[in-house]
Structures are given as structure tokens and as C-alpha cells.
Design an enzyme around this catalytic site. Structure first.
Site, PDB file in Angstrom:
ATOM      1  N   GLU A  45       7.943  -9.290  20.234  1.00  0.00           N
ATOM      2  CA  GLU A  45       9.961  -9.225  20.180  1.00  0.00           C
ATOM      3  C   GLU A  45       9.814  -7.582  19.740  1.00  0.00           C
ATOM      4  OE1 GLU A  45      13.937 -11.147  18.112  1.00  0.00           O
ATOM      5  OE2 GLU A  45      11.479 -11.441  17.410  1.00  0.00           O
ATOM      6  N   LYS A 114      18.819 -10.802  23.713  1.00  0.00           N
ATOM      7  CA  LYS A 114      18.546 -11.941  22.598  1.00  0.00           C
ATOM      8  C   LYS A 114      19.728 -12.738  22.861  1.00  0.00           C
ATOM      9  CE  LYS A 114      15.836 -13.394  18.866  1.00  0.00           C
ATOM     10  NZ  LYS A 114      14.912 -13.230  17.975  1.00  0.00           N
ATOM     11  N   CYS A 175      11.965 -15.007  20.729  1.00  0.00           N
ATOM     12  CA  CYS A 175      11.986 -15.836  19.708  1.00  0.00           C
ATOM     13  C   CYS A 175      12.534 -16.865  19.406  1.00  0.00           C
ATOM     14  CB  CYS A 175      11.841 -14.414  18.898  1.00  0.00           C
ATOM     15  SG  CYS A 175      11.449 -15.033  16.696  1.00  0.00           S
ATOM     16  N   PRO A 358      -5.528  -5.399 -12.469  1.00  0.00           N
ATOM     17  CA  PRO A 358      -5.935  -5.675 -14.223  1.00  0.00           C
ATOM     18  C   PRO A 358      -6.255  -7.200 -13.902  1.00  0.00           C
ATOM     19  CG  PRO A 358      -3.435  -4.136 -13.088  1.00  0.00           C
ATOM     20  CD  PRO A 358      -4.298  -5.282 -12.391  1.00  0.00           C
ATOM     21  N   LEU A 359      -7.592  -7.350 -14.395  1.00  0.00           N
ATOM     22  CA  LEU A 359      -8.535  -8.727 -13.807  1.00  0.00           C
ATOM     23  C   LEU A 359      -8.701  -9.365 -15.553  1.00  0.00           C
ATOM     24  CD1 LEU A 359      -9.584 -10.824 -12.497  1.00  0.00           C
ATOM     25  CD2 LEU A 359     -12.246  -8.883 -13.209  1.00  0.00           C
ATOM     26  N   SER A 360      -7.713 -10.345 -15.941  1.00  0.00           N
ATOM     27  CA  SER A 360      -8.121 -11.154 -17.817  1.00  0.00           C
ATOM     28  C   SER A 360      -8.388 -11.733 -17.679  1.00  0.00           C
ATOM     29  CB  SER A 360      -5.996 -11.538 -17.435  1.00  0.00           C
ATOM     30  OG  SER A 360      -6.057 -12.402 -16.460  1.00  0.00           O
ATOM     31  N   GLY A 361      -8.923 -12.510 -16.525  1.00  0.00           N
ATOM     32  CA  GLY A 361     -10.013 -13.458 -16.213  1.00  0.00           C
ATOM     33  C   GLY A 361      -9.072 -15.255 -16.754  1.00  0.00           C
ATOM     34  N   GLY A 362      -7.577 -14.804 -16.060  1.00  0.00           N
ATOM     35  CA  GLY A 362      -7.605 -15.907 -15.735  1.00  0.00           C
ATOM     36  C   GLY A 362      -7.181 -16.463 -14.158  1.00  0.00           C
ATOM     37  N   ILE A 363      -6.785 -17.880 -13.621  1.00  0.00           N
ATOM     38  CA  ILE A 363      -6.601 -18.404 -12.759  1.00  0.00           C
ATOM     39  C   ILE A 363      -6.168 -16.767 -11.558  1.00  0.00           C
ATOM     40  CG2 ILE A 363      -5.115 -19.645 -12.625  1.00  0.00           C
ATOM     41  CD1 ILE A 363      -7.439 -21.555 -10.778  1.00  0.00           C
ATOM     42  N   ASP A 364      -5.039 -16.339 -11.830  1.00  0.00           N
ATOM     43  CA  ASP A 364      -4.156 -15.576 -11.077  1.00  0.00           C
ATOM     44  C   ASP A 364      -4.465 -14.924 -10.341  1.00  0.00           C
ATOM     45  OD1 ASP A 364      -2.387 -17.326 -11.049  1.00  0.00           O
ATOM     46  OD2 ASP A 364      -0.906 -16.565 -12.772  1.00  0.00           O
ATOM     47  N   SER A 365      -4.995 -13.004 -11.449  1.00  0.00           N
ATOM     48  CA  SER A 365      -5.765 -11.973 -11.351  1.00  0.00           C
ATOM     49  C   SER A 365      -6.983 -12.444 -10.844  1.00  0.00           C
ATOM     50  CB  SER A 365      -5.895 -11.709 -12.510  1.00  0.00           C
ATOM     51  OG  SER A 365      -6.711 -12.003 -13.440  1.00  0.00           O
TER      52      SER A 365
END
Length: 725
Positions: A45, A114, A175, A358-365
Site C-alpha cells: 500500500e 481504496k 489492506c 543506560p544499563l541499570s542492572g535491572g531487567i528492563d534495560s
């Protein structure tokens, strides 16, 4: 007249307003289709302009440039000898339409607008286009001079019609029309149209493909016929990922399926189909009666061009393509693939040097970082397959020295394009989170920075002390709630500023050729955004958020999958860690916990999010639903993982959610755009169009009605108890 026909559909990785790039990809797909012997090619499309132009569709340049690219396509004789179904926006009688142009050998046979426009969720087609509201009717479209010269005529047909070849007929669907209760393909099939094309701009959400597959297969399961589904694939300039999966279906069976996720800019799917199978499939008496009495008769535009021939049928080496089983990825695979493919498109098209998390040590980052690593793995696979476009992009972005030098591993590529940064505090940050961040960085190969922000924090805090002669304290130090929040927010916002500071200077400091900046990635999951459990302008503020519409449960499943699939043992430590923001001092008796702070669990947030957005329930209706779903008295059923609560507890949970949702709604106005993965995302201004200044729910009529309903439930329970005695 033959009955074996080779047809082609495709996934194209188009980019909004990339006029010449989009045209080049269209032409490449036509060449591939012709080489495979196809006589009909359908594309996605709005493939000429790109689907996600949004309010650029208000600009007349879009329509003029689309026709200019169409003219170049029609002039290209290398694209002759095949019927083309191409998508572009067209201005007709001062009305903007989303159209398909059916063309052959440099001539337009039909412009098909369409009829049913997508206008919910992420789609706002009614804002930009007008639907064609006259089924099976046509009128004349006045060609601009440049096209009239090619056409040899001043007008072409515009409207709802089908194309008739010597051996069959085909019609175009676009579509959303597939998803409507009375889809156009139903009337087309009843009128004898045997091949139907569908050109889509269908975006990804987790596990959406199964639903789409069922609808596409159903299009011919009842009516019979050949169905060609085309789609965009990749990031075309928005936060949506279009997940391709071009398909060819015959009588309800898939005979060809393209990739759902890929770094290929052009992917063509072909199949040889037997028209006699369609005719045999449609031979039932009841269907014949419906077709004979159907008032839906289409104008047929005749062309002598043959899709097949008796000579083709005489080729004993040519046979119909056999049915296959559809390929469907798991949720975990989808997160890895959609995030990786989207981030690569975003990176190569943004012209920046790489990503920073920014890596925090938690599961999200951690999940965000692993998705970037997944991107590097996908890129390395494409390099090993000889993907010329990916190789060119890697040489440009990764800036490897030496002619023809390319990375050998995903970790090596990751080190060039990805930086992780741990921003700790001596009192708040634990040894465990710092070590987890370091271990993950080493496992995936990212360039890692480990620093503390104590000095900056103390300087910022001292501003308050010096200016107001007042020293705020944390809750564990005897401070008030407001003092506690203030000190947490100072740290959170310092981390955002620090992330952007390092993102800008790191490529230069590392001596990377070309310099440039790193794009900062966010790591707030969908549940935290719904609840507003984040600081405005903290490190949830970023350039793009790969996990912004993925819930905690799916992220955990993804990390558990990646631990084994990517062979990263340290990911296990992230799965077992208690989610914490680490913004308050750690003591012997206290460690900050996300779920304790929020007053609700992540699975509960998922339920609230789905009921609010997908089920369209307000506070009162949500309580009425959950008081049954979460009832402590409900019958235990195997596999039931819902919590067990009293009506009073349910009422408090529902009230708490809507209270915090309302007072934190303003945070969504500045939230980082998230890769769209779930249909209950709170992405403000883009997907979740709700006010950001709401009255306090605690005083609302909705909450009073919950109290009234709670009283009614308790009175009934009292009556039942008395009766049982």
C-alpha cells in the site's frame, strides 16, 4: 488458453518521502518477479510515497511527486511484459484518494481507489484520504499532461472495476478492506474474479500474524480463488514496524510465504497456480446459486495480455506450487526479531553513529541491551548471506578501517555501534546491579562505561540547601514523601542528562572516524508507563524505546529465551533479581521495590492496560469485570493464574490504578516514542488519544458508583449467608 499462472507479490522496505529510493525498490521487485516468470506483480500500500507520511499527505507535493515517480515507472521498458499493481496517493477532482494503479507496458488500465479506510488505533487514513463510496462504479480521471502523452489519451478509468485477461479476471483489494465484514473480495469472487490482490501497510503487534493469517486464508477458503497479499517490511519513518509476510493463498491454502522480519529491502514471493483448481473448488451448487443471483456485477476492463498460455501448460516441468504450513514465531522470537530489525532500520536511516543504553542492572534495560545485541546478530547473518545493502551500511556506520574489512562476530559489531553506561550512586546502588551490568556488557561485547554520579547529585542537592536553607532527606532518613521524591528525581534526571552528554561525546572520545552522536535508547516498559511509575525527563526520556509497549511478563520470557538461544548465562541473574529503581539508600532493613512502590504487580498492570484500551472499560466497568475475574470465591480452574481478591481489595486496586493513571497522564505527553508492540500501549498523541489533565478520580462519580456496587455486592452476600443458615 492456458490455466497455469505464475504470480508475484512482495515485501518492500520503503521509506517515507524517499522518492527515488522507493521507486528503485519497486523496479527491483518487478525485475525479480519477471525473472521468476511471473505475469502479475502486486506491491504494498502507498509504496511510491511510503505508507507513514501522515500529515505530509496534506501537502500537494506528495501527490505531484507520486505521479512523477509513476511516470518514470511507466517509461521503464524493463518493467514491460507484466501486469503491475502499484500503490500511490492520487488527487482526483480535488479529492485525495489512496489508490492502486493497474498498468501494463507503460499504459494505465485502471486507477482503483481504496473504499474502506483504516481509522482506528495507529491508523488515521480518514484524516488524509476520502474513501470511494460507490461500489462497482467508475468515472474518468483526467491525466496530467506528462502522463497523457504516455497514455496517448487524456483520461483513464477511475473507480471500482476489475481487469479481464483472455483466461481469467483479477481485482484489487487494499489492506483494511480485507478486515471488513463484507469485504470486496466476496462480491468479486461471486462475479467470477479468480485472482485478488491485497496491498497492505499492516504493522506489527505481538502475535498479530496469526489473526492476519486466518483472515487472509479465510478470504479464499469459502469463496475459492487466488489471493496475493503484499506488505511493507521495516521502519518506514514512524514508530511502527511493518512485518511483511507477503503471501500467496489458493483456495484457503498457503502456497508461498515471505519473511515476517528481514533486513532485505526487497523480497519477492512467487507461485504457480492452477486456475482449474479454482474453478473446481467453486463448483458447489449453493455457491453457484449465490453467484448467479448476486447483483454485484463489476465492469471488466479488457486486455489481450495473457497471464498464461497453452504453450506454458505444455511445459511438463511446470507444476502448481504445493501448499505449505504457515511460519509463526513465538513471542520471544518476535521481540528479538522485531526489535533488532527495527533498530537497524532506524540506525542506518538516521545517519547516527550507534546506540547508547543506560544499563541499570535491572531487567528492563537488560532487555533493551539484548535487543540491540539481537540486532547485531541479525546484521551478521545478513553479512554472511552477502546482503549488499547491509554490508554497505555496516561499512558506513561501524567505520571499520581497511578496504573490505567487516566484523567477524556480533560482539565485534556490538562494540562499534553500541555503548552501555552504568550510572551508580555509592549509597543507592548495590554491588550486584553494578556487576550484572558489567557481566552483560562483556557477554554482548558493548563498549561499557561505569561511573558514579554522586558529585553531580551532591552539587544539585546543595542548590536547594544554599538557596532555601533547607536540606531534604530520604524517607529512610526521616524525610517527608515530597523530600523523598525530590531526591529520587534529582538522581533520575541527572542520569538522563549524563546519558545524552556521553552519547554526544563518546564517538569522538573513542576516535571513531566520522564522529557523530549516539542515539539514546529508553527502557520503560508498558506497565510502568500506564501507572506513571517513572520520572518525567529521567532516563526513560530517550530517542526511541524498543520495549515501551512490551509488558514485564513478555520481557521476562524474552530474557529467559535469550539466555539459552544467545548463550548468555548471566541473564539468569537478571531474571531472579527483585525489580528496583535504586533511587533510595539501601539499609539493612530496606531495599526499594518497584511493585511495592506501585502498590500493584506487573501482571495486574497488564490486565488494567488491556481492559482500559482493548475492552474500552472505565473505572466502574473495570471493577464490575474484575470483581468476578479476581473473586476470592470463584471456582478454581486449572491454568487460572489470576489473583484472588475480596471485592473490597478489587475496588482498591481499580481505584489506585485509575488514580495514578490520571495524575501521571501528563507524563505520557513527553514519553519517548516506543516501538509499537502491543495494542494497549499508552503512547500519547500517537496511539492513546486521551486528555492529560483529568479531574481527580477519588472525587469522581465513577468511584462513587464502584462504592455503590460494592455495597450492593456485600448486601447480597449477607442475604445469602442468612439464607444458608
Amino acid at each position: 488458453m492456458g490455466h497455469l499462472v505464475t504470480v508475484a507479490t512482495c515485501n518492500l522496505n520503503q521509506w517515507v518521502l524517499d522518492w527515488e529510493g522507493n521507486l528503485a525498490r519497486i523496479i527491483e521487485s518487478i525485475h525479480i518477479a519477471k525473472k521468476a516468470g511471473a505475469r502479475l506483480r502486486v506491491g504494498p500500500e502507498l509504496e511510491i510515497s511510503g505508507y507513514s507520511c501522515l500529515d505530509h499527505f496534506h501537502e500537494l507535493d506528495i501527490f505531484e511527486h507520486s505521479l512523477e515517480m509513476l511516470r518514470r515507472l511507466l517509461l521503464d521498458e524493463s518493467c514491460y511484459g507484466i501486469l503491475l499493481d502499484v500503490g500511490l496517493p492520487i488527487l482526483h477532482r480535488n479529492i485525495k484518494y489512496n489508490c492502486r494503479v493497474i498498468a501494463l507496458d507503460g499504459k494505465i488500465l485502471l486507477i482503483r481507489p481504496k473504499m474502506w479506510l483504516a481509522n482506528d488505533g495507529n491508523y488515521r487514513e480518514m484524516r488524509h484520504f476520502t474513501p470511494w463510496m460507490r461500489p462497482r462504479e467508475t468515472e474518468l480521471f483526467h491525466l496530467p499532461k506528462s502522463l497523457a502523452e504516455l497514455q496517448g489519451d487524456t483520461h483513464v478509468l477511475f473507480g471500482d472495476a476489475v481487469i479481464s485477461t483472455p483466461e481469467t479476471a483479477f481485482g484489487a483489494e487494499t489492506c483494511e478492506e480485507l478486515f471488513t465484514p463484507k469485504a470486496p473480495h466476496i462480491d468479486m469472487a461471486l462475479d467470477g474474479v479468480e485472482i485478488i490482490t491485497n496491498s497492505s501497510g499492516s504493522h506489527f503487534t505481538l502475535q498479530k500474524l496469526d489473526t492476519r493469517l486466518q483472515l487472509i486464508m479465510e478470504a479464499t477458503r469459502k469463496s475459492g480463488g487466488v489471493y496475493l497479499y503484499a506488505n511493507q517490511q521495516g521502519c518506514d519513518g514512524e514508530r511502527l514496524y511493518f512485518d511483511g509476510c507477503a503471501m500467496i493463498i489458493v483456495n484457503g491454502d498457503i502456497v508461498a510465504q515471505g519473511s515476517q522480519f528481514s533486513l532485505n529491502d526487497v523480497e519477492v514471493v512467487t507461485a504457480t497456480v492452477d486456475l482449474e483448481e479454482v474453478r473446481s473448488y467453486r463448483s458447489s451448487m449453493s455457491r453457484g446459486l449465490q453467484a448467479a443471483t448476486s447483483p454485484a456485477k463489476y465492469q471488466r476492463i479488457q486486455t489481450p495480455f495473457e497471464l498464461s498460455s497453452e504453450e506454458d501448460d505444455a511445459d511438463v516441468g511446470k507444476r502448481p506450487t504445493l501448499p505449505i504450513q504457515p511460519r509463526i514465531h513465538s513471542v520471544e522470537e518476535e521481540i528479538a526479531l522485531v526489535g533488532g530489525c527495527y533498530l537497524w532500520d532506524y540506525l542506518r536511516r538516521s545517519g547516527t553513529a550507534g546506540y547508547l543504553v543506560p544499563l541499570s542492572g535491572g531487567i528492563d534495560s537488560c532487555a533493551t541491551a539484548v535487543i540491540v545485541y539481537s540486532m547485531c546478530r541479525i546484521v551478521m547473518e545478513a553479512i554472511n548471506e552477502g546482503n549488499a545493502q547491509v554490508i554497505e551500511d555496516v561499512k558506513r556506520i561501524a567505520k571499520y578501517n581497511g578496504e573490505g574489512v567487516l566484523p567477524k562476530t556480533a560482539q565485534e559489531l556490538c562494540n562499534q555501534v553500541f555503548t552501555t553506561i552504568y550510572m551508580g550512586m555509592k549509597k543507592q546502588s548495590s554491588v550486584e546491579t553494578r556487576q550484572r551490568a558489567k557481566d552483560l556488557s562483556e557477554a554482548i561485547g558493548s563498549y561499557h562505561v561505569d561511573l558514579d554520579i554522586d558529585d553531580v547529585y551532591q552539587a544539585q542537592k546543595q542548590l536547594v540547601v544554599n538557596t532555601l536553607n533547607f536540606e531534604p532527606k530520604f524517607k529512610v532518613e526521616g524525610g517527608t514523601v515530597q523530600e523523598n521524591l525530590t531526591l529520587q528525581c534529582i538522581q533520575a534526571r541527572i542520569r538522563m542528562v549524563t546519558a545524552y552528554e556521553f552519547g554526544q561525546i563518546l564517538p569522538t572520545a573513542r576516535g571513531r572516524p566520522g564522529g557523530g552522536s549516539l542515539l539514546v535508547l529508553g527502557s520503560a516498559n508498558v506497565g510502568e508507563s500506564l501507572r506513571g511509575y517513572l520520572t518525567k525527563y529521567d532516563c526513560s526520556s530517550a530517542d526511541i524505546n524498543p520495549i515501551g509497549s512490551i509488558d514485564k511478563a513478555d520481557l521476562k520470557r524474552f530474557i529467559a529465551w535469550a539466555e539459552k538461544t544467545f548463550n548468555i548465562p548471566c541473564l539468569h541473574d537478571f531474571l531472579t533479581a527483585i525489580p528496583t529503581a535504586e533511587l533510595e539508600p539501601i539499609t539493612e532493613n530496606y531495599v526499594q521495590s518497584d511493585e511495592a512502590d506501585m502498590g500493584m504487580t506487573y501482571p495486574e498492570l497488564t490486565v488494567f492496560g488491556r481492559l482500559r484500551k482493548l475492552n474500552k472499560l472505565g473505572p466502574y466497568a473495570m471493577f464490575k469485570r474484575l470483581v468476578h475475574d479476581w473473586s476470592i470465591d470463584r471456582k478454581r480452574v486449572e491454568g487460572d493464574e489470576a489473583p484472588y481478591y475480596t471485592p473490597e481489595q478489587v475496588a482498591k486496586k481499580v481505584k489506585d490504578f485509575h488514580h495514578y493513571y490520571a495524575i501521571n497522564r501528563h507524563k505520557m505527553t513527553t514519553i519517548t516514542p516506543a516501538l509499537h508492540c502491543n495494542d494497549y500501549s499508552p503512547d500519547d498523541n500517537r496511539f492513546d488519544l486521551r486528555p492529560f489533565l483529568l479531574p481527580p478520580f477519588w472525587k469522581s462519580w465513577s468511584f462513587k458508583r464502584i462504592d455503590m456496587e460494592l455495597e450492593r455486592i456485600n448486601k447480597k452476600k449477607e442475604r445469602d449467608n442468612k439464607a444458608s443458615k
